[in-house]
Design an enzyme around this catalytic site. Sequence first.
Site, short mmCIF file in Angstrom:
data_model
loop_
_atom_site.label_atom_id
_atom_site.label_comp_id
_atom_site.label_asym_id
_atom_site.label_seq_id
_atom_site.Cartn_x
_atom_site.Cartn_y
_atom_site.Cartn_z
N ALA A 179 -18.19 -1.72 -1.94
CA ALA A 179 -17.97 -1.83 -3.51
C ALA A 179 -17.15 -0.41 -3.76
CB ALA A 179 -19.04 -1.95 -4.27
N TYR A 239 0.95 -1.18 0.08
CA TYR A 239 -0.16 -0.16 0.03
C TYR A 239 1.02 1.33 -0.13
CZ TYR A 239 -3.95 -2.97 1.16
OH TYR A 239 -5.03 -3.90 1.26
N GLN A 266 -9.15 -13.09 3.58
CA GLN A 266 -9.50 -11.78 3.21
C GLN A 266 -9.69 -11.47 1.78
OE1 GLN A 266 -7.46 -7.30 3.35
NE2 GLN A 266 -7.19 -8.47 4.80
N ARG A 299 -14.00 9.19 -4.11
CA ARG A 299 -13.14 8.59 -4.72
C ARG A 299 -12.87 8.58 -6.20
NH1 ARG A 299 -11.99 2.55 -2.40
NH2 ARG A 299 -11.38 3.63 -0.66
#
Length: 316
Positions: free
Chosen positions: A209, A54, A177, A228
């Site tokens: 989602a 990340y 996950q 986003r």
Amino acid sequence: MNYRRLGDSGIKLSEIGLGGWLTFGNAFDLERGRAIMNRAFERGINFLDSANVYANGKCEAAWGEILVGKRRSDYVLATKVFFPMGNGPNDKGLSRKHIMEQAHASLGRLRTDYIDLYQCHRFDAETPLEETIRTMDDLIHQGKILYWGISEWSADQIESALKICAAGGYYRPKSSQPQYNLIHRVIEDRVIPTCRSAGIGQVVWSPLAQGILTGKYKPGSPVPMDSRAADDRQNYFITRLVMDKDLLAKVQRLRPLAEEAGCSMAQLALAWCLRLPNITSCIIGATRAEQVDENADTAGIMLEPEMIRRMEEAVA
């Protein structure tokens, strides 16, 4: 906040977890990240999920700085390993070399002595599965990780790992996950039954989602500027969904159901995920502290079977 055991382990995770994908170390500065993390602690969120990849390690580094001063026993820290962290031939995958090197690198960035949950970010077909499992087992014996898990593995891959663990006496994975939400349900047929019987709990990512299920994106309307999808640092994966007008129209059918249930569309979607006992935690991504509040308020929302049926029909 409610808490659930991770599979058949003794550790308990908050039903809502805070993730760092695309946000910490990428979409906002350290101070906003600190405010979001502090709000998560205030709301009883104890499950924090990151990955070495990340923001190419910047997410872990940001968390390491933000978590200074927090009592270590107050949170469950998860991170992951698999994706490339360099250009060399051994800078990716699940080999013993890469796992060991990245475990130590993550410990350094996170400024901690141990990782609560260390997860294989994907399956590595190029590395013998026993090598990966033995390495995770060694890390547990060394006290550098407490539990290990997997992410986006198929039921067959999970079953193969469980057989090796049983034959070798190795620690079994305790978490899975996968992506899971009202419009992405592929794990229901085999992954969840396989994990449930093996004592593996689901810590699901993208339960909203990537924001589609909040209802903020409407067919024929401009993308909200504070979303986003409008942020080039975060919208790589969501663009396809935002362009699907049929999907957006179906999601809008959930709005009257949320009003009937007395909650937001985001809370409705999270409550739908948490209807299954095998779902230990839903990992959210927040860019504002107010979003943490809204998602944390999902605790206590129980959906009747008839509401669940109507939700699933709405987006079918």
